[in-house]
Design an enzyme around this catalytic site. Sequence first.
Site, PDB file in Angstrom:
ATOM      1  N   ASP A 204       1.036  -1.468  -0.053  1.00 46.73           N
ATOM      2  CA  ASP A 204       0.102  -0.343   0.146  1.00 46.73           C
ATOM      3  C   ASP A 204       0.575   1.505  -0.182  1.00 46.73           C
ATOM      4  O   ASP A 204       1.961   1.389   0.221  1.00 46.73           O
ATOM      5  CB  ASP A 204      -0.968   0.311   1.144  1.00 46.73           C
ATOM      6  CG  ASP A 204      -1.256   1.037   1.551  1.00 46.73           C
ATOM      7  OD1 ASP A 204      -2.099   1.370   0.489  1.00 46.73           O
ATOM      8  OD2 ASP A 204      -1.817   1.641   2.616  1.00 46.73           O
ATOM      9  N   ASP A 206      -0.040   5.127   0.983  1.00 55.78           N
ATOM     10  CA  ASP A 206      -0.724   5.949   2.108  1.00 55.78           C
ATOM     11  C   ASP A 206      -0.478   5.417   3.351  1.00 55.78           C
ATOM     12  O   ASP A 206      -0.572   4.133   3.690  1.00 55.78           O
ATOM     13  CB  ASP A 206      -1.998   6.569   2.194  1.00 55.78           C
ATOM     14  CG  ASP A 206      -2.168   7.107   1.094  1.00 55.78           C
ATOM     15  OD1 ASP A 206      -1.195   7.189   0.128  1.00 55.78           O
ATOM     16  OD2 ASP A 206      -3.079   7.874   0.612  1.00 55.78           O
TER      17      ASP A 206
END
Length: 419
Positions: A204, A206
């Site tokens: 991922d 963020d």
Amino acid sequence: MSAPHNPSAGGPPAVSGTDTATLLVKIFGRDQPGLTAGLFDALAAYGVEVIDIEQVVTRGRITLCALVTAPARGPAGGGDAEGQLRATVHSWAESFRLQAEIISGTGDNPARRAGRSHVTVLGSPLTAETTAAIAARIARCEGNIDRINRLAKYPVTAVEFDVSGVATERLRTELATEAAAREVDVAVVASGLHRRAPRLVVMDVDSTLIQDEVIELFAGHAGCEAEVAKVTAAAMRGELDFEESLHARVALLAGLDASVIDAVREQVRLTPGARTLIRTLKRLGCQVGVVSGGFTQVTDSLRDYLGLDFAAANTLEVVDGRLTGRVTGEIVDRAGKARLLRRFAEEAGVPLSRTVAIGDGANDLDMLNAAGLGVAFNAKPLVRQAAHTAVTVPFLDTVLYLLGITREEVEAADAQAQR
């Protein structure tokens, strides 16, 4: 620590049955150059065969173990060859101010039992109480600790237990409970050659690869950061549908000048250890990618800057130099991240069993569960409970230890690259 027989060498293994007489020779004391050579020089005079060796140096103190066949003859002749060997080893050890212990027995080391796993424990610090609890939990589920090795001493202490005698899934479940109670990170993976095979690692973006939530950076320029942050937090906790929340947050960016994209790129901060993680994985022949519920306007630049192999995210629509408040193309949501992991694995030629997924939010859960190893990185409670393992320290490169890569290997790779 048993060494397998090599059939190509011709002849039987050194110890073919449990009734063969063997000696376990143990040496311990202050480490000095030449000790290993010296011990085996002393043993060589007795014509023994080496069955197994193990050596550990801890804070300048050596423990050296050699399992050898009992001697059939001694250099001085006579019938007490074992007694002569004992005297020779003790005399040699005393000359180096070492202690020696020689134990008679029969046969090789017992074979490790089925059900083999690597258990990695990360602590900051790693306490004796925690270590005792982990070891006791392994014993209670009938596992045996065959070896223990330190992987790193900073920025966290990381140790790896080689465990046999219990299925990996059961061990993972048992130790997850203990890890939560002790507030320590524990990862359990099946042992095998696949562990050192090239992997695909997908992250991922963020709050995982980077410290920021990109949409909140955009919202800061639109004057609605607090409102967007509140919705983002609820979505990451799994309280809101991700796609619905994405459209609602992006709508608040309508009218922003497209020049804000460059400003946001400049604001992005990599998570500590991110460069080390990616650089080390690439040097080991792994492929690395990112999937994000954020925006290609940022992830594409991260891909180019970090030399990533794959990148996918949503795309902010820009018309006449301004953000429209909409996204274009297929939405990268919770299910989309898992689909992309599978697609990247197929393109990389890596089976899902050799994939690693890293994420922090509820929209990462499908991806974490689909991967061979799903790592919740400083994640929300819901995600920590559902992932294969969790990392709760703020250093992304600690994921390397979960893959059995030591700090010394990382530093050696860095030094080699700088030459």
